[in-house]
Motif scaffolding. Structure first.
Motif, mmCIF file in Angstrom:
data_model
loop_
_atom_site.group_PDB
_atom_site.id
_atom_site.type_symbol
_atom_site.label_atom_id
_atom_site.label_comp_id
_atom_site.label_asym_id
_atom_site.label_seq_id
_atom_site.Cartn_x
_atom_site.Cartn_y
_atom_site.Cartn_z
ATOM 1 N N MET A 1 0.845 -1.183 0.000
ATOM 2 C CA MET A 1 0.000 0.000 0.000
ATOM 3 C C MET A 1 0.893 1.249 0.000
ATOM 4 O O MET A 1 1.914 1.291 0.667
ATOM 5 N N GLU A 2 0.499 2.246 -0.713
ATOM 6 C CA GLU A 2 1.240 3.489 -0.844
ATOM 7 C C GLU A 2 1.225 4.269 0.475
ATOM 8 O O GLU A 2 0.261 4.204 1.242
ATOM 9 N N LEU A 3 2.290 5.038 0.711
ATOM 10 C CA LEU A 3 2.409 5.834 1.931
ATOM 11 C C LEU A 3 1.168 6.703 2.158
ATOM 12 O O LEU A 3 0.618 6.741 3.263
ATOM 13 N N LYS A 4 0.720 7.369 1.117
ATOM 14 C CA LYS A 4 -0.438 8.258 1.223
ATOM 15 C C LYS A 4 -1.673 7.504 1.724
ATOM 16 O O LYS A 4 -2.394 7.991 2.592
ATOM 17 N N ASP A 5 -1.906 6.312 1.192
ATOM 18 C CA ASP A 5 -3.071 5.519 1.598
ATOM 19 C C ASP A 5 -2.941 5.022 3.032
ATOM 20 O O ASP A 5 -3.908 5.063 3.800
ATOM 21 N N CYS A 6 -1.763 4.539 3.382
ATOM 22 C CA CYS A 6 -1.533 4.063 4.750
ATOM 23 C C CYS A 6 -1.720 5.191 5.763
ATOM 24 O O CYS A 6 -2.359 5.016 6.804
ATOM 25 N N MET A 7 -1.149 6.357 5.437
ATOM 26 C CA MET A 7 -1.287 7.498 6.338
ATOM 27 C C MET A 7 -2.734 7.948 6.448
ATOM 28 O O MET A 7 -3.190 8.309 7.541
ATOM 29 N N ALA A 8 -3.466 7.910 5.359
ATOM 30 C CA ALA A 8 -4.883 8.303 5.393
ATOM 31 C C ALA A 8 -5.654 7.428 6.369
ATOM 32 O O ALA A 8 -6.491 7.919 7.145
ATOM 33 N N THR A 9 -5.371 6.136 6.358
ATOM 34 C CA THR A 9 -6.041 5.205 7.263
ATOM 35 C C THR A 9 -5.701 5.514 8.720
ATOM 36 O O THR A 9 -6.593 5.580 9.580
ATOM 37 N N ILE A 10 -4.424 5.726 8.993
ATOM 38 C CA ILE A 10 -3.995 6.004 10.373
ATOM 39 C C ILE A 10 -4.526 7.356 10.835
ATOM 40 O O ILE A 10 -5.010 7.493 11.975
ATOM 41 N N LEU A 11 -4.451 8.361 9.979
ATOM 42 C CA LEU A 11 -4.935 9.688 10.361
ATOM 43 C C LEU A 11 -6.437 9.689 10.623
ATOM 44 O O LEU A 11 -6.913 10.367 11.537
ATOM 45 N N LYS A 12 -7.179 8.934 9.846
ATOM 46 C CA LYS A 12 -8.624 8.827 10.074
ATOM 47 C C LYS A 12 -8.882 8.275 11.475
ATOM 48 O O LYS A 12 -9.730 8.781 12.210
ATOM 49 N N LYS A 13 -8.146 7.244 11.836
ATOM 50 C CA LYS A 13 -8.294 6.645 13.169
ATOM 51 C C LYS A 13 -7.887 7.651 14.247
ATOM 52 O O LYS A 13 -8.596 7.835 15.233
ATOM 53 N N ARG A 14 -6.727 8.320 14.052
ATOM 54 C CA ARG A 14 -6.232 9.279 15.044
ATOM 55 C C ARG A 14 -7.238 10.405 15.266
ATOM 56 O O ARG A 14 -7.493 10.809 16.397
ATOM 57 N N LYS A 15 -7.820 10.914 14.203
ATOM 58 C CA LYS A 15 -8.780 12.024 14.309
ATOM 59 C C LYS A 15 -10.052 11.617 15.040
ATOM 60 O O LYS A 15 -10.722 12.457 15.640
ATOM 61 N N SER A 16 -10.363 10.328 15.008
ATOM 62 C CA SER A 16 -11.593 9.853 15.642
ATOM 63 C C SER A 16 -11.430 9.573 17.140
ATOM 64 O O SER A 16 -12.412 9.398 17.846
ATOM 65 N N LEU A 17 -10.194 9.539 17.617
ATOM 66 C CA LEU A 17 -9.937 9.187 19.018
ATOM 67 C C LEU A 17 -10.156 10.364 19.952
ATOM 68 O O LEU A 17 -9.865 11.504 19.608
ATOM 69 N N SER A 18 -10.640 10.056 21.134
ATOM 70 C CA SER A 18 -10.784 11.103 22.147
ATOM 71 C C SER A 18 -9.412 11.362 22.766
ATOM 72 O O SER A 18 -8.528 10.500 22.738
ATOM 73 N N LEU A 19 -9.245 12.530 23.331
ATOM 74 C CA LEU A 19 -7.965 12.882 23.955
ATOM 75 C C LEU A 19 -7.636 11.989 25.146
ATOM 76 O O LEU A 19 -6.494 11.929 25.585
ATOM 77 N N ASN A 20 -8.621 11.286 25.669
ATOM 78 C CA ASN A 20 -8.419 10.394 26.811
ATOM 79 C C ASN A 20 -7.945 9.004 26.403
ATOM 80 O O ASN A 20 -7.610 8.192 27.256
ATOM 81 N N ASP A 21 -7.939 8.727 25.114
ATOM 82 C CA ASP A 21 -7.545 7.401 24.632
ATOM 83 C C ASP A 21 -6.034 7.345 24.399
ATOM 84 O O ASP A 21 -5.546 7.297 23.271
#
Length: 103
Positions: A1-21
């Motif tokens: 998988m391309e860097l851009k796609d992998c990062m998009a997946t991780i960033l989507k997850k990171r943005k969805s997390l609460s600051l307490n996680d």
């Protein structure tokens, strides 16, 4: 998988997390750091093409990337992005990242 796609997946997850996680955030940071330290040229190109919102979250790990890459080119790229997106206020993070480069 391309860097851009992998990062998009991780960033989507990171943005969805609460600051307490703390565990989830740390896992995202580790995954992003792993990806962004594999190939300096790809990383710089990716960052130069990144959106402001993504850079905000990536800036959380600038020092980790810098410590592994040990690259003045990486810091120069960050400084350019700081000028492009001054509202992100990344200067402090970039200064810290620069301090991780061994002289």
């Amino acid at each position: 998988m391309e860097l851009k796609d992998c990062m998009a997946t991780i960033l989507k997850k990171r943005k969805s997390l609460s600051l307490n996680d703390d565990f989830g955030i740390e896992k995202c940071w580790n995954d992003m750091t792993e990806l962004l330290t594999q190939n300096e040229d790809e990383t710089i190109h990716y960052l130069e093409e990144s959106k402001e919102d993504d850079l905000y979250f990536i800036s959380e790990i600038f020092e980790d990337i810098s410590e592994k890459l040990q690259s003045e080119r990486f810091i120069a790229c960050l400084r350019k992005l700081d000028k492009k997106f001054p509202e992100l206020d990344m200067t402090k993070d970039i200064n810290i990242a620069e301090s991780y480069i061994e002289n």
